[in-house]
Enzyme design. Structure first.
Site, short mmCIF file in Angstrom:
data_model
loop_
_atom_site.label_atom_id
_atom_site.label_comp_id
_atom_site.label_asym_id
_atom_site.label_seq_id
_atom_site.Cartn_x
_atom_site.Cartn_y
_atom_site.Cartn_z
N TRP A 155 0.86 -1.18 0.00
CA TRP A 155 0.00 0.00 0.00
C TRP A 155 0.90 1.23 0.00
O TRP A 155 1.80 1.36 0.82
CB TRP A 155 -0.90 -0.05 1.23
CG TRP A 155 -1.83 1.10 1.41
CD1 TRP A 155 -2.65 1.65 0.48
CD2 TRP A 155 -2.06 1.82 2.63
NE1 TRP A 155 -3.38 2.68 1.03
CE2 TRP A 155 -3.03 2.81 2.35
CE3 TRP A 155 -1.54 1.74 3.92
CZ2 TRP A 155 -3.49 3.69 3.31
CZ3 TRP A 155 -2.00 2.61 4.88
CH2 TRP A 155 -2.96 3.58 4.57
N ASP A 236 -0.28 -5.39 9.44
CA ASP A 236 -1.34 -4.46 9.10
C ASP A 236 -2.54 -5.30 8.67
O ASP A 236 -2.47 -6.00 7.65
CB ASP A 236 -0.89 -3.52 7.97
CG ASP A 236 -1.89 -2.39 7.72
OD1 ASP A 236 -2.96 -2.38 8.36
OD2 ASP A 236 -1.61 -1.53 6.87
N LYS A 272 -13.04 -1.03 6.17
CA LYS A 272 -13.57 -1.94 5.16
C LYS A 272 -14.59 -2.91 5.73
O LYS A 272 -15.68 -3.08 5.19
CB LYS A 272 -12.42 -2.73 4.50
CG LYS A 272 -11.28 -1.89 3.93
CD LYS A 272 -11.73 -1.03 2.78
CE LYS A 272 -10.56 -0.40 2.02
NZ LYS A 272 -9.67 0.45 2.81
#
Length: 425
Positions: A155, A236, A272
Site C-alpha cells: 500500500w 497491518d 472496510k
C-alpha cells in the site's frame, strides 16, 4: 508640531506593518504544490469524465451491485442504540476501553491467553493508517537505529508513514510478476539475509495492492524464519472478515505467529469490514513479555499520541463496541461482512469467466487465486492508459483493479476492454 509628530508616528507604524506583511509573504513563496495522490487523482479524473460508459475500478471502498456505497444494518442499529444515550466527553488517551477489548478478542481470539494475562498493550487509533503511524513513531523513539522492511509492492501510504516518522525503509521481495503470485523464495531469502532483529511489515490478509496471500503452510515457514532471525513482525490487518468472509480464517497468520511465540505488533481497521471509512476507528496493539511491560508500553503509546491528536474520536468507537459487544449484532455483522466478501469473490469469478470466454491468449487464473478487494491484473501502465482513453475505465497505472468497482452491469464491458488491450500481448 505635535500633530506632525503624530502623523509621522502613524506613517512609520503603518510602514512597519506593511514591511512585516511584505516579509511574511515570502515565507511560503518557495513551496511547490504537492504531487497528487495517484488513487485520489484517478477518482478526480473519473468524476470529470462525461462518458455514460465510464467505470471506476480505482476506488478503495466497497460498493454494492448497484455501484452504491453501503451502510451495514448492524451499524444502523448500533447508531440507533447509541443516539442520545452517550455523553460526548473526551475519551481517555488510549481510547474506548470497550472497543479495544472487543478488537483484541477479534484479532487474538475470544479465549486468548495473552488477553487473560494482560500482556497486550493496546490503544484506539485513527483507523489503520493512524495505527501504523503511531507504531512507526514508537519504533523511531525506542529503536532509533532500526529500519523497517516493506514488501514490494505494498500500500503506497506505508512508505509515507514510516518515512515521515523518520524510520529508514528497506524492501523485501513479495510479488512475482510472471506468475502473478507470491515470490515465496525471494521473500524467504530476504528475511534470512536481513540483519538480525529487523522490523518486518506484513499484511495479515488480502494483501494490498496484489491480493496475493501466503498459504497457511507458507505463513508457518515465514514465521519460523522470522523467529530464527529475531525479527519483529508488524501486521497491518485492514480486511479481517472482508477477505474470506470469515474473521477467524483471515486472522490465521496472526494466530500462527502467536503459536510460535513471537512478540508482535498489529494495526486493525474497521473501515472496510464495517464500512466505517469516515469514522476513522482502529486499534494498535503490541504483544509484550508480561503485564508490567504491557503497562509501560501502553503508557508510551499514549504519550506519543498526546501531541498528535490528544484523544481519538468517540462515535466510531461506540459503533464498533456496540456491534461486537452484542451477540445478536455481532451475528448480523458476521452475516453482512460475509455478504460483502462473497460479492467480491463472485466478481472475481465472473470477470475471469468473461475473459476466458473471449478466447483471451493470456491466462487469468490469478484473478480468482488472489483474494480481497484488489486484484493485480497484470496490465501494464500503457495498457491502463488505453483502458482509460479508449474505454473510459479508470484505475491506478500499476494495473490494480478494485473488485468493488465491478458489478453485474459493467463486468462484461470491463472484461471486453481488458481483452482488447491485451489480445496482442
Amino acid at each position: 508640531m505635535a500633530i506632525h509628530n503624530s502623523l509621522k508616528g502613524q506613517f512609520f507604524q503603518r510602514s512597519s506593518v506593511f514591511g512585516a506583511r511584505f516579509m511574511s509573504s515570502s515565507w511560503f513563496r518557495s513551496i511547490e504544490p504537492a504531487p497528487k495522490d495517484p488513487i485520489l487523482g484517478v477518482t478526480e479524473a473519473f468524476l470529470a469524465d462525461q462518458s455514460p460508459n465510464k467505470v471506476n475500478v480505482g476506488v478503495g471502498a466497497y460498493r454494492n451491485d448497484d455501484g452504491k456505497p453501503v451502510v451495514l444494518d448492524c451499524v444502523r442499529e448500533a447508531e440507533r442504540r447509541i443516539a442520545g444515550n452517550q455523553f460526548m466527553e473526551y475519551l481517555p488517551m488510549g481510547g474506548s476501553i470497550k472497543m479495544v477489548e472487543e478488537s483484541l478478542k477479534l484479532a487474538y481470539g475470544d479465549n486468548s491467553e495473552f488477553i487473560k494475562d494482560k500482556r497486550i498493550a493496546a490503544v484506539q487509533a485513527l483507523s489503520g493508517t493512524g495505527a501504523c503511524r503511531l507504531f512507526a513513531a514508537f519504533q523511531q523513539r525506542f529503536h532509533p537505529n532500526s529500519q523497517i522492511y516493506i514488501p514490494v509492492p505494498t500500500w503506497a501510504n506505508h512508505h509515507n508513514i514510516w518515512r515521515d516518522a523518520g524510520v529508514p525503509m528497506k524492501t523485501f521481495r513479495y510479488y512475482h510478476p510472471e506468475s502473478k503470485g507470491l515470490d515465496f523464495e525471494g521473500l524467504m531469502d530476504d528475511i534470512k539475509n536481513a540483519p538480525d532483529g529487523s522490523f518486518f511489515l506484513l499484511h495479515a490478509c488480502a494483501h494490498n495492492p496484489t491480493g496475493v496471500d501466503p498459504s497457511e503452510e507458507q505463513w508457518r515457514e515465514i514465521s519460523s524464519q522470522i523467529k530464527a532471525k529475531g525479527h519483529f513482525p508488524f501486521f497491518d490487518m485492514a480486511y479481517q472478515g472482508f477477505a474470506s468472509g470469515d474473521p477467524e480464517r483471515d486472522a490465521k497468520a496472526i494466530r500462527i505467529f502467536l503459536q510460535d511465540g513471537h512478540l508482535l505488533g498489529l494495526a486493525q481497521s474497521y473501515a472496510k469490514n464495517m464500512g466505517l471509512y469516515g469514522q476513522r476507528v482502529g486499534c494498535l496493539s503490541l504483544l509484550c513479555e508480561d503485564e508490567k511491560q504491557a503497562v509501560a508500553v501502553k503508557s508510551q503509546l499514549q504519550l506519543i499520541s498526546r501531541p498528535m491528536y490528544s484523544n481519538p474520536p468517540v462515535h466510531g468507537a461506540l459503533i464498533v463496541s456496540t456491534v461486537l459487544g452484542d451477540p445478536e449484532l455481532k451475528k448480523l455483522w458476521l452475516k453482512e461482512v460475509k455478504g460483502m466478501a462473497d460479492r467480491i469473490i463472485g466478481m472475481r469469478t465472473t470477470l475471469r469467466e468473461n475473459l476466458e470466454k473471449r478466447n483471451s491468449p493470456l491466462p487469468w487464473q490469478h484473478i480468482t487465486n488472489q483474494i480481497g478487494m484488489f486484484c493485480y491484473s497484470g496490465l501494464t501502465p500503457e495498457q491502463v492508459d488505453l483502458m482509460t482513453s479508449k474505454f473510459h475505465i479508470y484505475m491506478t497505472r500499476n494495473g490494480r483493479i478494485s473488485m468493488a468497482g465491478l458489478n453485474t452491469g459493467n463486468v462484461g464491458y470491463v472484461a471486453e476492454a481488458i481483452h482488447e488491450v491485451t489480445k496482442s500481448s
